[in-house]
Design an enzyme around this catalytic site. Structure first.
Site, PDB file in Angstrom:
ATOM      1  N   ASP A  44     -32.799 -82.700  -5.350  1.00  0.00           N
ATOM      2  CA  ASP A  44     -31.766 -82.495  -6.375  1.00  0.00           C
ATOM      3  C   ASP A  44     -31.507 -81.020  -6.647  1.00  0.00           C
ATOM      4  O   ASP A  44     -31.508 -80.579  -7.796  1.00  0.00           O
ATOM      5  CB  ASP A  44     -32.179 -83.180  -7.690  1.00  0.00           C
ATOM      6  CG  ASP A  44     -32.644 -84.607  -7.507  1.00  0.00           C
ATOM      7  OD1 ASP A  44     -33.620 -85.007  -8.176  1.00  0.00           O
ATOM      8  OD2 ASP A  44     -32.062 -85.303  -6.670  1.00  0.00           O
ATOM      9  N   GLU A  89     -23.994 -90.477 -10.271  1.00  0.00           N
ATOM     10  CA  GLU A  89     -24.886 -89.574 -11.025  1.00  0.00           C
ATOM     11  C   GLU A  89     -24.725 -88.154 -10.499  1.00  0.00           C
ATOM     12  O   GLU A  89     -23.844 -87.900  -9.686  1.00  0.00           O
ATOM     13  CB  GLU A  89     -26.340 -90.041 -10.865  1.00  0.00           C
ATOM     14  CG  GLU A  89     -26.772 -90.169  -9.423  1.00  0.00           C
ATOM     15  CD  GLU A  89     -28.044 -90.984  -9.249  1.00  0.00           C
ATOM     16  OE1 GLU A  89     -28.464 -91.133  -8.085  1.00  0.00           O
ATOM     17  OE2 GLU A  89     -28.607 -91.507 -10.246  1.00  0.00           O
TER      18      GLU A  89
END
Ligand code: 6LW
Length: 501
Positions: A13, A170
């Site tokens: 991420d 997301e």
């Protein structure tokens, strides 16, 4: 030309920002402490770790959190001299941000944001408004405006886009480019169906028009490709005006098993005439990227050996959850790392006496010199390959049948067994773990003797697919009293991490 991943091992991420010709990047850290590692680069290819954003227990409560929980994806942004890092503690408190004017220094106390969901990202609009976007339920990307000083909401939270139909929309990031607001997100979930999609609008609140060639990045249709799960990206304009995407992906081995975790990758971005981003000319991502780059700025190679001669731990070392201060010391025996085993074992969803680093290469060897004589039954210390508390292999010194012995233990789910044991002479001993893409080999070396192999363990049983983890494998040192206070300190003179490229 450069190699992917640009940061190997459990560094998923990625989020990036630029200040002048300097680039800063943060990644997820889940149950590990300190939290949210931060890296610096001058070329987006070579990254050196400069610290962590969450270094104090009152910034990050990880006590008892489940493995692969704790700190989820983070976003780093720079605004008017201040760096902001937003993230989610999914185990305690939710969304918050910390800030600093020096990314190599300490970060502030958390400012909590009243916004549910995960993957919070800040956007600073030209009119001074500050927006937080994150995922939410029903599935979509939700946004509100906040007061930057307090984190208080200035507007209601509302859904601004629900993506292109993939599950788990997301990892939102909002950008203002070419007189439009671009919203880039991840869809599909952080596994083989992962993808990056983008949409744009004339307002930060939408409505958002999806990019005609979404997904702009995915490897979901590239079976058997060495890189899988490309997604969860962040975008940056470089100081020469070129554009780049950092994102996560993983490298399965021996079929669909990846044990190094989700890693940080880099790809060039160009733009269509009508202003839509194109990743690596629609060619997908390769381990070797043949593309023009910024002037390359490699850093000196990291030392392969840590002699624990400093009074603080190097940045690569992590604890499991918030550590107990009494469990470790770099001062009690100067020049050694001393661990005091507690009743907690490696099977505990807590913070056993463990200090480890990420495995960053499929082939590597770790070695360490251990001086430990167990004082009573149950006392144990050694080296571990850790995926989580239910999936780990260790080589250790302990007491068995009244004798100092060396063992190799494997825990895979609810199967746990000592698979090798030998009585061993007194004195310091070198412990070794040789990692190959498919196997770990556990060995020891007594002074003046050759290496003695004891046992092996397959990498696949520590993979994210088997262990059900969001993290990657750690290689570390540990001590335990197996339910009792471990009176005898375990002293590690040095630790070597030897990558085999
Ligand atoms: C991250 C989220 C995700 O916050 O995994 O599966 C979380 N998706 O985007 C942890 O890496």
């Amino acid at each position: 030309m450069y190699s992917n991943p640009v940061i190997s091992g459990f560094y998923p991420d990625p989020s990036v920002c630029r200040v002048g010709e300097d680039y800063y990047l943060v990644t997820t850290s889940c149950e590990y402490f300190p939290g949210v590692p931060i890296f610096h680069s001058r070329d987006l290819i070579h990254w050196r770790q400069i610290g962590h954003c969450l270094t104090r227990s009152n910034q990050v409560e990880l006590q008892g959190c489940a493995s692969s929980q704790g700190i989820f994806a983070s976003t780093i942004r720079y605004h008017e001299g201040i760096f902001y890092m937003t993230t989610t503690n999914v185990s305690a408190g939710g969304n918050f941000y910390v800030y600093t004017d020096d990314p190599m220094g300490e970060w502030s106390e958390p400012i909590w944001i009243d916004h549910k969901g995960i993957d919070p990202s800040l956007f600073f609009d030209m009119d001074g408004s500050v927006y937080v976007s994150a995922n939410g339920q029903p599935e979509g990307i939700y946004q509100c405006e906040i007061d930057l000083q307090t984190g208080q909401k200035r507007t209601e939270t509302r859904c601004i886009w629900s993506g292109t139909g993939g599950r788990f929309p997301e990892a939102p990031h909002l950008f203002y480019l070419n007189n439009s607001y671009y919203l880039m997100i991840a869809e599909g979930g952080t596994e083989y169906g992962h993808m990056v999609t983008v949409a744009r609008s004339s307002s930060p609140w939408g409505p958002f028009e999806p990019c005609p060639h979404n997904p702009i990045l995915t490897h979901r249709n590239r079976g058997f490709h060495p890189i899988q799960g490309t997604g969860h990206a962040d975008l940056v304009e470089a100081h020469d005006g070129s554009w780049w995407l950092v994102f996560l992906a993983f490298r399965p081995y021996g079929g669909d098993f990846h044990h190094l975790g989700r890693e940080t990758f880099l790809a060039p971005v160009s733009w269509t005439d009508d202003g839509w981003p194109v990743v690596n000319h629609h060619r997908g991502i390769e381990l070797t990227m043949d593309t023009p780059t910024l002037p390359q700025h490699p850093w000196a190679d990291e030392a392969t050996r840590d002699d624990f001669d400093q009074s603080i731990l190097q940045f690569c070392w992590n604890f499991l959850r918030n550590p107990y201060a009494q469990d470790w010391s770099l001062l009690d025996r100067p020049g050694w790392l001393r661990l005091y085993g507690s009743p907690l074992t490696l099977n505990a969803q807590d913070s056993p006496a463990f200090i480890g680093r990420r495995q960053q290469h499929f082939s590597c060897k770790v070695r360490s010199l251990l001086d430990f004589t167990p004082g009573s039954v149950g006392e144990e210390a050694g080296l571990v390959v850790l995926a989580n508390e239910k999936h780990h292999y260790e080589i250790a010194l302990t007491y068995l049948d009244g004798m100092r012995s060396i063992i190799v233990r494997r825990r895979i789910g609810d199967l746990e067994a000592i698979v090798a044991q030998q009585t061993i002479a007194e004195g310091p001993i070198e412990l070794e773990i040789q990692a190959s893409p498919e196997m770990y080999t556990f060995a020891y070396v007594l002074p003046g003797q050759l290496s003695h192999t004891l046992a092996t363990g397959a990498t696949r049983y520590l993979s994210s697919e088997v262990a059900g983890s969001f993290t990657g494998v750690y290689l570390g040192m540990y001590a335990t009293g197996n339910g009792k206070i471990n009176g005898t300190p375990a002293d590690f003179d040095w630790f070597e991490y030897l990558p085999e490229l």
